[in-house]
Design an enzyme around this catalytic site. Sequence first.
Site, PDB file in Angstrom:
ATOM      1  N   GLU A   1    -125.014  19.098 -12.474  1.00 38.82           N
ATOM      2  CA  GLU A   1    -125.303  18.951 -11.054  1.00 38.82           C
ATOM      3  C   GLU A   1    -126.571  19.725 -10.705  1.00 38.82           C
ATOM      4  OE1 GLU A   1    -121.503  17.870  -8.758  1.00 38.82           O
ATOM      5  OE2 GLU A   1    -121.646  20.029  -8.814  1.00 38.82           O
TER       6      GLU A   1
ATOM      7  N   GLU B   1    -122.240  26.022  -5.584  1.00 36.72           N
ATOM      8  CA  GLU B   1    -121.972  26.704  -4.306  1.00 36.72           C
ATOM      9  C   GLU B   1    -121.223  28.014  -4.557  1.00 36.72           C
ATOM     10  OE1 GLU B   1    -120.189  23.323  -2.376  1.00 36.72           O
ATOM     11  OE2 GLU B   1    -122.149  22.365  -2.323  1.00 36.72           O
TER      12      GLU B   1
ATOM     13  N   SER C   1    -125.309  13.871  -4.859  1.00 39.55           N
ATOM     14  CA  SER C   1    -125.638  12.704  -4.022  1.00 39.55           C
ATOM     15  C   SER C   1    -125.277  11.366  -4.669  1.00 39.55           C
ATOM     16  CB  SER C   1    -127.117  12.725  -3.604  1.00 39.55           C
ATOM     17  OG  SER C   1    -127.381  13.883  -2.810  1.00 39.55           O
TER      18      SER C   1
ATOM     19  N   HIS D   1    -119.079  25.862  -9.878  1.00 45.60           N
ATOM     20  CA  HIS D   1    -119.873  24.991  -8.995  1.00 45.60           C
ATOM     21  C   HIS D   1    -121.045  25.792  -8.423  1.00 45.60           C
ATOM     22  CE1 HIS D   1    -121.039  22.566  -5.558  1.00 45.60           C
ATOM     23  NE2 HIS D   1    -120.478  21.553  -6.175  1.00 45.60           N
TER      24      HIS D   1
ATOM     25  N   ASN E   1    -114.850  16.012  -5.304  1.00 42.29           N
ATOM     26  CA  ASN E   1    -114.841  17.412  -4.890  1.00 42.29           C
ATOM     27  C   ASN E   1    -114.867  17.436  -3.363  1.00 42.29           C
ATOM     28  OD1 ASN E   1    -115.360  20.077  -4.318  1.00 42.29           O
ATOM     29  ND2 ASN E   1    -117.409  20.117  -5.237  1.00 42.29           N
TER      30      ASN E   1
ATOM     31  N   LYS F   1    -114.549  19.872  -1.395  1.00 42.87           N
ATOM     32  CA  LYS F   1    -115.099  21.125  -0.840  1.00 42.87           C
ATOM     33  C   LYS F   1    -114.189  21.646   0.279  1.00 42.87           C
ATOM     34  CE  LYS F   1    -119.567  19.696  -2.445  1.00 42.87           C
ATOM     35  NZ  LYS F   1    -121.002  19.789  -2.375  1.00 42.87           N
TER      36      LYS F   1
ATOM     37  N   GLY G   1    -125.688  17.336  -2.004  1.00 44.33           N
ATOM     38  CA  GLY G   1    -125.589  17.267  -0.554  1.00 44.33           C
ATOM     39  C   GLY G   1    -126.917  17.020   0.147  1.00 44.33           C
TER      40      GLY G   1
HETATM   41  P1  PGA Z   1    -122.593  15.689  -3.218  1.00 39.53           P
HETATM   42  O1  PGA Z   1    -121.906  16.952  -3.917  1.00 39.53           O
HETATM   43  O2  PGA Z   1    -122.030  14.452  -3.895  1.00 39.53           O
HETATM   44  O3  PGA Z   1    -122.189  15.779  -1.770  1.00 39.53           O
HETATM   45  O4  PGA Z   1    -124.050  15.811  -3.425  1.00 39.53           O
HETATM   46  C1  PGA Z   1    -121.613  16.965  -5.285  1.00 39.53           C
HETATM   47  C2  PGA Z   1    -120.945  18.272  -5.646  1.00 39.53           C
HETATM   48  O5  PGA Z   1    -121.255  19.296  -5.030  1.00 39.53           O
HETATM   49  O6  PGA Z   1    -120.087  18.327  -6.537  1.00 39.53           O
END
Ligand code: PGA
Length: 253
Positions: A167, A97, A214, A95, A9, A11, A173
């Site tokens: 997640e 976010e 992460s 997601h 992903n 982003k 993140g």
């Molecule tokens: P990250 O994000 O691996 O940077 O923690 C995962 C995601 O948001 O899908």
Amino acid sequence: MRRPCVAGNWKMFETASEARILVSELLSGLIELDNKVEIVLCPPFTSILPVAALLEGTGIGVGAQNMHWETSGAFTGEISPVMLAEFCKYVILGHSERRAYFGENDEGVNRKVKAALENGMVPIMCVGETLEENEAGKTRQVVSTQVRNGLNDVDASSIMKVVIAYEPVWAIGTGRAATAAGANQVIADIIRNEVSLSFGDDAAQAVRVLYGGSVKASNAEEFFRQVDIDGALVGGASLKATEFLPIVRAAGS
Ligand code: PGA
């Protein structure tokens, strides 16, 4: 047997020209791979076309990070499943976010999941609890509701095509991943259990569930060793070939 899947992903990172460089780095590292692992790259909209062109014939899939559920219409700034389906086989939906910053809810996620399936795409439906919910002991309630509502009315014959990504929001993140055993337990006891209640045991065992939050080269293997984790949705570490390639390799070994 569930085929492992690793999805990147990206982003809101990578311009089209940056994306071309990243894809060529990834491709040179993936030459020796068999097709044991389903690999998916999800760039921002403006990089989907160049990435799709570079990946043609490689077996690596392209995905979007969001979409509208309608086929077309007066929805300024939105993109439809029909438009995406010309270039993408996958789409990340719900997601955290999107839920946190753009007001997405289970009902909208559910419409999108169904629209993706109707248009021949694989929805990667994200679920997960926030830190506050986790600490209040609400993980089961939150995650099972998201799974149940997100898959509401999905055709029984399509459920195997859905990929679910667990997640936990507190792990995204932050560099603070869930423990592999903890993530496996949520996936087995909450997510597969919920799928089983709505679609039966076979579906619960067949549907693929990824872990996200992460994931990096140094911890991926631990997650993939868990019986109920079928791969990863990778954010930050998917932007560096030196991180993403070992994650893909770990999923295939
Ligand atoms: P990250 O994000 O691996 O940077 O923690 C995962 C995601 O948001 O899908």
